[in-house]
Design a protein around this motif. Structure first.
Motif, short mmCIF file in Angstrom:
data_model
loop_
_atom_site.label_atom_id
_atom_site.label_comp_id
_atom_site.label_asym_id
_atom_site.label_seq_id
_atom_site.Cartn_x
_atom_site.Cartn_y
_atom_site.Cartn_z
N CYS A 76 -55.10 -15.23 -5.30
CA CYS A 76 -54.95 -15.72 -3.93
C CYS A 76 -56.25 -15.58 -3.14
O CYS A 76 -56.92 -14.55 -3.18
N TYR A 77 -56.59 -16.64 -2.41
CA TYR A 77 -57.79 -16.64 -1.56
C TYR A 77 -57.44 -16.54 -0.08
O TYR A 77 -58.27 -16.12 0.72
N ASP A 78 -56.24 -16.90 0.29
CA ASP A 78 -55.79 -16.85 1.68
C ASP A 78 -55.39 -15.42 2.02
O ASP A 78 -54.46 -14.87 1.42
N GLU A 79 -56.09 -14.81 2.98
CA GLU A 79 -55.85 -13.40 3.32
C GLU A 79 -54.45 -13.17 3.87
O GLU A 79 -53.82 -12.16 3.57
N GLU A 80 -53.95 -14.10 4.66
CA GLU A 80 -52.61 -13.95 5.22
C GLU A 80 -51.55 -13.98 4.12
O GLU A 80 -50.63 -13.15 4.08
N GLU A 81 -51.70 -14.91 3.22
CA GLU A 81 -50.77 -15.00 2.09
C GLU A 81 -50.89 -13.77 1.19
O GLU A 81 -49.89 -13.25 0.68
N LYS A 82 -52.11 -13.29 1.01
CA LYS A 82 -52.33 -12.10 0.19
C LYS A 82 -51.61 -10.89 0.79
O LYS A 82 -51.01 -10.10 0.06
N GLU A 83 -51.65 -10.77 2.12
CA GLU A 83 -50.97 -9.66 2.78
C GLU A 83 -49.47 -9.77 2.62
O GLU A 83 -48.78 -8.76 2.40
N GLN A 84 -48.93 -10.98 2.68
CA GLN A 84 -47.50 -11.18 2.46
C GLN A 84 -47.11 -10.76 1.04
O GLN A 84 -46.09 -10.11 0.83
#
Length: 122
Positions: A76-84
């Protein structure tokens, strides 16, 4: 030998004599690897029954889901998605630990001896 073993052995010998085994698929190839070889023999039949029914124990399912989430996090490159995904992973980890504690398999007993092998499998 019991009667069943004797009958089975005779049928096998008769089939070999009639060359019924000569054209079987996979002849001459190694047998498929037993994916339950790491499970203690006293638990293996239960796991085979579950596997044949298309089921796996809940702790193994959760562990499998955790590994899938870890793979997603790594890609994952999207930080928000990674946090989820990390939150979801933590929820699974909590559920897994509660389940292990409930089953009294947390860090003692049979599970500890086979935990690394289960982790590699799933």
């Amino acid at each position: 030998m019991d009667l069943f073993s004797i009958l089975a052995e005779e049928r096998i010998k008769e089939a070999m004599k009639n060359k019924e085994f000569d054209n079987l698929p996979g002849k001459g190839k190694p047998l498929p690897k037993d994916d339950l070889a790491h499970v203690p023999s006293e638990l293996r039949i239960g796991y085979k029954i579950l596997k044949n029914a298309g089921m796996i124990p809940e702790e193994m399912q959760i562990k499998k889901e955790m590994l899938e989430i870890e793979d997603l996090i790594a890609c994952c490159y999207d930080e928000e998605e990674k946090e989820q995904l990390k939150r979801k992973l933590n929820e699974k980890l909590i559920r897994f630990n509660l389940l292990m504690e409930k089953r009294k398999m947390g860090q003692t007993g049979a599970f500890k001896r086979y935990q690394s092998k289960l982790n590699r499998l799933f």
